[in-house]
Scaffold this active site. Structure first.
Site, PDB file in Angstrom:
ATOM      1  N   PRO A  78       0.763  -1.256   0.000  1.00 20.79           N
ATOM      2  CA  PRO A  78       0.000   0.000   0.000  1.00 20.79           C
ATOM      3  C   PRO A  78       0.790   1.301   0.000  1.00 20.79           C
ATOM      4  O   PRO A  78       0.382   2.266  -0.656  1.00 20.79           O
ATOM      5  CB  PRO A  78      -0.850  -0.112   1.273  1.00 20.79           C
ATOM      6  CG  PRO A  78      -0.996  -1.576   1.499  1.00 20.79           C
ATOM      7  CD  PRO A  78       0.304  -2.158   1.070  1.00 20.79           C
ATOM      8  N   LYS A 193       5.087   8.185 -12.548  1.00 19.21           N
ATOM      9  CA  LYS A 193       3.799   7.632 -12.114  1.00 19.21           C
ATOM     10  C   LYS A 193       3.018   8.653 -11.303  1.00 19.21           C
ATOM     11  O   LYS A 193       1.790   8.805 -11.472  1.00 19.21           O
ATOM     12  CB  LYS A 193       4.037   6.375 -11.269  1.00 19.21           C
ATOM     13  CG  LYS A 193       2.759   5.737 -10.708  1.00 19.21           C
ATOM     14  CD  LYS A 193       1.876   5.190 -11.800  1.00 19.21           C
ATOM     15  CE  LYS A 193       0.514   4.705 -11.273  1.00 19.21           C
ATOM     16  NZ  LYS A 193       0.614   3.619 -10.308  1.00 19.21           N
TER      17      LYS A 193
END
Length: 333
Positions: A78, A193
């Site tokens: 995560p 990203k």
């Protein structure tokens, strides 16, 4: 088959990781062993039961155990704190495994570039392998289909860099080589990203608001989508992640907002974009505005409670449409 990949350690079997690991097990040599680890052991057991016919799958108790028996390591977890724990924990982490400079380490999580550089340098100094930031784009559908984009903090494959060819080979087991981008240096893949997610998260909210405005002004939702699709507002999020139910058949919204990329992850990615903006001297006005909306949507029951048998919090981020179109009476409930 990819016999030269060797044994593989896969760490993190969430929605994305589960699908990516599936493709690894199906495409790696049947004689190779896939070692899997996740903090939720039930995910590993389900994965093992579902894909054991493709070759050996061994569930392990720590990242260290998985990595110590593998030539290739892939992780997707995560956030930055989880990445640090996976790699830097001196007892159970990958930094504690035997040295092997030829070991390939692909870290696919979306975290800040600085954390990635710090972890990569520490692993390099420890001699346990070549760590490369390899964040992915394409969501759960792309992960399942094996068509992900890879944004890699590494140079293009060359004959003087054997690890780079293995990087390309392993990435091709999970993604589309036409969508591989070699961004040059450690951390650069993540920088690309974060910039992409800054746009995609902000644009999704803009699409939701624009569709809501048009629909409430009396325009049929399918006609409005067609207009946008053939005009200057055309964009991927409207075409593929359309937040209005029933407009795009394959969109999460048309399936009760089935999980693709949950609202809570939108907050994380926009936060990374905000931080990167200030770090580079750019005021991130769009991401800051979108962040505040997603922050409210993340605790809105309409956006987190699904009729489908999925955990609370796992409704797709396009459910922000339900939040912005709520009536005042609904908000008071």
């Amino acid at each position: 088959m990819t016999d030269h990949v060797g044994n593989v350690a896969f760490i993190g079997l969430g929605a994305m990781g589960y699908a990516m690991a599936k493709n690894i097990r199906q495409k790696m040599a049947p004689t190779g062993t896939l070692y899997v680890f996740d903090v939720f052991r039930g995910a590993c057991e389900r994965f093992q039961d579902e894909f054991k016919d493709f070759g050996p799958i061994v569930i392990v108790d720590s990242p260290k155990e998985a990595a110590s028996m593998s030539q290739t390591i892939i992780s997707i977890v995560p956030g930055a704190s989880e990445v640090r724990d996976v790699y830097m924990n001196e007892v159970m982490g990958i930094i504690a495994i035997p040295k092997n400079v030829d070991r390939l380490i692909m870290e696919c999580s979306t975290i800040d570039s600085q954390s990635s550089r710090e972890v990569g340098e520490a692993l390099k100094n420890a001699g346990v392998g070549t760590y490369i930031d390899t964040p992915v784009s394409g969501g759960v559908p792309g992960a399942d289909a094996g068509t992900l984009s890879f944004l890699m903090g590494h140079t293009k494959p060359s004959d003087t860099d054997p690890v780079s060819h293995r990087l390309e080979t392993v990435a091709a087991m999970m993604g589309d080589p036409k969508k591989f981008f070699y961004c040059g240096k450690l951390g650069a893949g993540l920088a690309a990203k974060i910039s992409n997610n800054y746009l995609s998260c902000s644009i999704l909210l803009a699409v939701a608001e624009a569709m809501a405005i048009g629909i409430r002004s009396g325009v049929d939702e399918k006609l409005l989508h067609e207009v946008i699709q053939n005009s200057t507002g055309q964009n991927f999020m409207a075409d593929k992640v359309q937040p209005v139910p029933g407009v795009v058949p394959d969109a999460p919204s048309s399936h009760n907002y089935r999980l693709g990329f949950k609202t809570q992850m939108m907050i994380k990615d926009l936060g990374l974009g905000v931080d990167a903006g200030y770090a580079t001297g750019i005021k991130p006005t769009m991401a800051e505005a979108a962040y505040r909306v997603y922050e409210k949507a993340a605790v809105d029951p309409k956006c987190i409670v699904s009729e489908a048998p999925s955990p609370v919090g796992d409704r797709d981020g396009s459910s922000v449409y339900l939040h912005i179109t709520a009536t005042p009476e609904e908000d008071q409930k």
